[in-house]
Design a protein around this motif. Structure first.
Motif, PDB file in Angstrom:
ATOM      1  N   GLU A  87      -7.374   4.317  -4.875  1.00 20.05           N
ATOM      2  CA  GLU A  87      -8.423   4.993  -4.106  1.00 20.05           C
ATOM      3  C   GLU A  87      -8.116   6.485  -4.125  1.00 20.05           C
ATOM      4  O   GLU A  87      -6.987   6.897  -3.864  1.00 20.05           O
ATOM      5  CB  GLU A  87      -8.434   4.499  -2.659  1.00 20.05           C
ATOM      6  N   SER A 107     -13.723  12.347  -4.630  1.00 22.53           N
ATOM      7  CA  SER A 107     -13.209  11.190  -3.910  1.00 22.53           C
ATOM      8  C   SER A 107     -13.864   9.953  -4.507  1.00 22.53           C
ATOM      9  O   SER A 107     -14.880  10.040  -5.182  1.00 22.53           O
ATOM     10  CB  SER A 107     -13.496  11.292  -2.404  1.00 22.53           C
ATOM     11  N   SER A 108     -13.238   8.787  -4.268  1.00 21.81           N
ATOM     12  CA  SER A 108     -13.827   7.537  -4.754  1.00 21.81           C
ATOM     13  C   SER A 108     -13.396   6.398  -3.849  1.00 21.81           C
ATOM     14  O   SER A 108     -12.379   6.485  -3.159  1.00 21.81           O
ATOM     15  CB  SER A 108     -13.392   7.244  -6.199  1.00 21.81           C
ATOM     16  N   PHE A 109     -14.187   5.342  -3.880  1.00 16.24           N
ATOM     17  CA  PHE A 109     -13.771   4.112  -3.242  1.00 16.24           C
ATOM     18  C   PHE A 109     -12.643   3.521  -4.079  1.00 16.24           C
ATOM     19  O   PHE A 109     -12.426   3.903  -5.221  1.00 16.24           O
ATOM     20  CB  PHE A 109     -14.947   3.131  -3.146  1.00 16.24           C
ATOM     21  N   SER A 110     -11.958   2.550  -3.529  1.00 13.88           N
ATOM     22  CA  SER A 110     -10.890   1.885  -4.252  1.00 13.88           C
ATOM     23  C   SER A 110     -11.463   1.175  -5.479  1.00 13.88           C
ATOM     24  O   SER A 110     -12.512   0.544  -5.399  1.00 13.88           O
ATOM     25  CB  SER A 110     -10.218   0.873  -3.320  1.00 13.88           C
ATOM     26  N   TRP A 138      -4.810  -1.340  -7.670  1.00 13.46           N
ATOM     27  CA  TRP A 138      -5.981  -0.610  -7.195  1.00 13.46           C
ATOM     28  C   TRP A 138      -5.603   0.839  -6.912  1.00 13.46           C
ATOM     29  O   TRP A 138      -4.470   1.142  -6.541  1.00 13.46           O
ATOM     30  CB  TRP A 138      -6.515  -1.270  -5.922  1.00 13.46           C
ATOM     31  N   TYR A 158      -9.217   3.202 -15.706  1.00 13.02           N
ATOM     32  CA  TYR A 158     -10.113   2.197 -15.159  1.00 13.02           C
ATOM     33  C   TYR A 158     -10.222   1.038 -16.142  1.00 13.02           C
ATOM     34  O   TYR A 158      -9.950   1.193 -17.328  1.00 13.02           O
ATOM     35  CB  TYR A 158     -11.539   2.755 -15.043  1.00 13.02           C
ATOM     36  N   GLU A 199       0.435   5.286   0.255  1.00 12.68           N
ATOM     37  CA  GLU A 199      -0.401   6.453   0.499  1.00 12.68           C
ATOM     38  C   GLU A 199       0.380   7.676   0.057  1.00 12.68           C
ATOM     39  O   GLU A 199       1.507   7.899   0.513  1.00 12.68           O
ATOM     40  CB  GLU A 199      -0.773   6.536   1.974  1.00 12.68           C
ATOM     41  N   ARG A 234       0.854  -1.197   0.000  1.00  9.80           N
ATOM     42  CA  ARG A 234       0.000   0.000   0.000  1.00  9.80           C
ATOM     43  C   ARG A 234       0.886   1.242   0.000  1.00  9.80           C
ATOM     44  O   ARG A 234       1.814   1.345   0.815  1.00  9.80           O
ATOM     45  CB  ARG A 234      -0.880  -0.045   1.238  1.00  9.80           C
ATOM     46  N   ARG A 273      -8.795   9.315  -2.053  1.00 15.77           N
ATOM     47  CA  ARG A 273      -9.358   9.763  -0.778  1.00 15.77           C
ATOM     48  C   ARG A 273      -9.775  11.222  -0.885  1.00 15.77           C
ATOM     49  O   ARG A 273     -10.781  11.628  -0.325  1.00 15.77           O
ATOM     50  CB  ARG A 273      -8.351   9.556   0.350  1.00 15.77           C
TER      51      ARG A 273
END
Length: 112
Positions: free
Chosen positions: A69, A77-80, A67, A97, A43, A41, A71
Protein backbone atom coordinates in the motif's frame (compact mmCIF):
# COMPACT_ATOMS: atom_id res chain seq x y z
CA UNK A 1 15.07 -14.61 -5.97
CA UNK A 2 12.05 -16.51 -4.72
CA UNK A 3 9.47 -14.36 -2.98
CA UNK A 4 8.99 -15.32 0.66
CA UNK A 5 8.23 -13.78 4.01
CA UNK A 6 11.92 -14.02 4.89
CA UNK A 7 12.84 -12.10 1.73
CA UNK A 8 10.25 -9.45 2.66
CA UNK A 9 11.92 -9.11 6.08
CA UNK A 10 15.31 -8.73 4.33
CA UNK A 11 13.80 -6.03 2.10
CA UNK A 12 12.38 -4.22 5.13
CA UNK A 13 15.83 -4.29 6.76
CA UNK A 14 17.37 -2.86 3.57
CA UNK A 15 14.76 -0.10 3.59
CA UNK A 16 15.64 0.70 7.21
CA UNK A 17 19.30 1.04 6.20
CA UNK A 18 18.03 3.37 3.46
CA UNK A 19 16.47 5.67 6.06
CA UNK A 20 12.95 4.29 6.58
CA UNK A 21 11.53 4.03 10.09
CA UNK A 22 9.71 0.75 10.77
CA UNK A 23 6.63 -0.16 12.77
CA UNK A 24 5.66 -3.82 12.52
CA UNK A 25 2.64 -5.77 13.71
CA UNK A 26 0.88 -9.07 13.20
CA UNK A 27 -2.66 -10.39 13.35
CA UNK A 28 -4.77 -13.43 12.53
CA UNK A 29 -7.83 -13.75 10.35
CA UNK A 30 -10.70 -15.96 11.44
CA UNK A 31 -11.14 -18.98 9.18
CA UNK A 32 -14.85 -18.39 8.48
CA UNK A 33 -15.72 -19.84 5.07
CA UNK A 34 -12.21 -19.52 3.65
CA UNK A 35 -8.73 -20.47 4.76
CA UNK A 36 -7.39 -18.66 7.79
CA UNK A 37 -4.26 -16.57 7.49
CA UNK A 38 -1.70 -14.65 9.53
CA UNK A 39 -0.86 -11.08 8.53
CA UNK A 40 2.59 -9.59 9.09
CA UNK A 41 2.48 -5.84 8.51
CA UNK A 42 5.48 -3.53 8.02
CA UNK A 43 4.77 0.21 8.05
CA UNK A 44 7.70 2.14 6.59
CA UNK A 45 8.01 5.92 6.79
CA UNK A 46 10.81 8.16 5.55
CA UNK A 47 10.36 11.87 6.09
CA UNK A 48 7.05 13.53 5.30
CA UNK A 49 6.77 12.31 1.72
CA UNK A 50 7.18 8.52 1.89
CA UNK A 51 4.80 6.23 3.77
CA UNK A 52 4.39 2.61 2.61
CA UNK A 53 2.95 -0.61 4.04
CA UNK A 54 4.24 -4.06 3.09
CA UNK A 55 2.21 -7.09 4.16
CA UNK A 56 2.73 -10.83 4.00
CA UNK A 57 -0.34 -13.06 4.33
CA UNK A 58 0.55 -16.61 5.35
CA UNK A 59 -2.30 -19.07 4.76
CA UNK A 60 -3.01 -22.27 6.67
CA UNK A 61 -2.07 -24.33 3.59
CA UNK A 62 1.48 -22.86 3.68
CA UNK A 63 1.05 -20.47 0.75
CA UNK A 64 1.84 -16.76 1.00
CA UNK A 65 0.75 -13.59 -0.78
CA UNK A 66 2.46 -10.19 -0.64
CA UNK A 67 0.84 -6.76 -0.67
CA UNK A 68 1.94 -3.13 -0.92
CA UNK A 69 0.00 0.00 0.00
CA UNK A 70 1.32 3.41 -0.91
CA UNK A 71 -0.15 5.62 1.78
CA UNK A 72 1.97 8.47 0.51
CA UNK A 73 4.74 8.52 -2.05
CA UNK A 74 5.23 12.24 -2.60
CA UNK A 75 1.96 13.11 -4.42
CA UNK A 76 0.94 9.51 -5.20
CA UNK A 77 -1.09 7.12 -3.07
CA UNK A 78 -2.78 3.79 -3.74
CA UNK A 79 -4.93 1.19 -2.10
CA UNK A 80 -3.21 -2.04 -1.15
CA UNK A 81 -2.38 -4.20 -4.18
CA UNK A 82 -0.92 -7.64 -4.53
CA UNK A 83 2.73 -7.76 -5.54
CA UNK A 84 4.02 -10.15 -8.14
CA UNK A 85 7.59 -9.69 -7.01
CA UNK A 86 10.16 -7.23 -5.73
CA UNK A 87 13.93 -6.96 -5.60
CA UNK A 88 16.06 -4.98 -3.22
CA UNK A 89 19.52 -3.78 -3.95
CA UNK A 90 21.85 -1.50 -2.05
CA UNK A 91 20.46 1.65 -3.65
CA UNK A 92 16.86 0.74 -4.57
CA UNK A 93 13.81 -1.50 -4.21
CA UNK A 94 11.97 -2.52 -7.37
CA UNK A 95 8.29 -3.42 -6.88
CA UNK A 96 6.25 -5.20 -9.55
CA UNK A 97 2.48 -5.47 -9.84
CA UNK A 98 0.98 -8.68 -11.12
CA UNK A 99 1.39 -8.70 -14.90
CA UNK A 100 -1.45 -9.19 -17.33
CA UNK A 101 -1.80 -12.42 -19.29
CA UNK A 102 0.40 -10.94 -22.02
CA UNK A 103 3.24 -10.45 -19.52
CA UNK A 104 3.00 -6.64 -19.41
CA UNK A 105 3.06 -5.32 -15.86
CA UNK A 106 3.88 -2.14 -13.97
CA UNK A 107 7.18 -1.86 -12.15
CA UNK A 108 8.35 1.09 -10.11
CA UNK A 109 11.68 1.71 -8.44
CA UNK A 110 12.06 3.31 -5.02
CA UNK A 111 15.47 4.88 -4.43
CA UNK A 112 17.10 4.14 -1.10
Amino acid sequence: MEMSHEYMRETVRAMQVGGFELTSSGSSSPTGNGPGFEVSRYELVRGDAEDLVLECLEYSDGSETYWLELRKLHTISSFSFQLDSWKHRESQVEFRYYPRDDGVGLTFVLAL
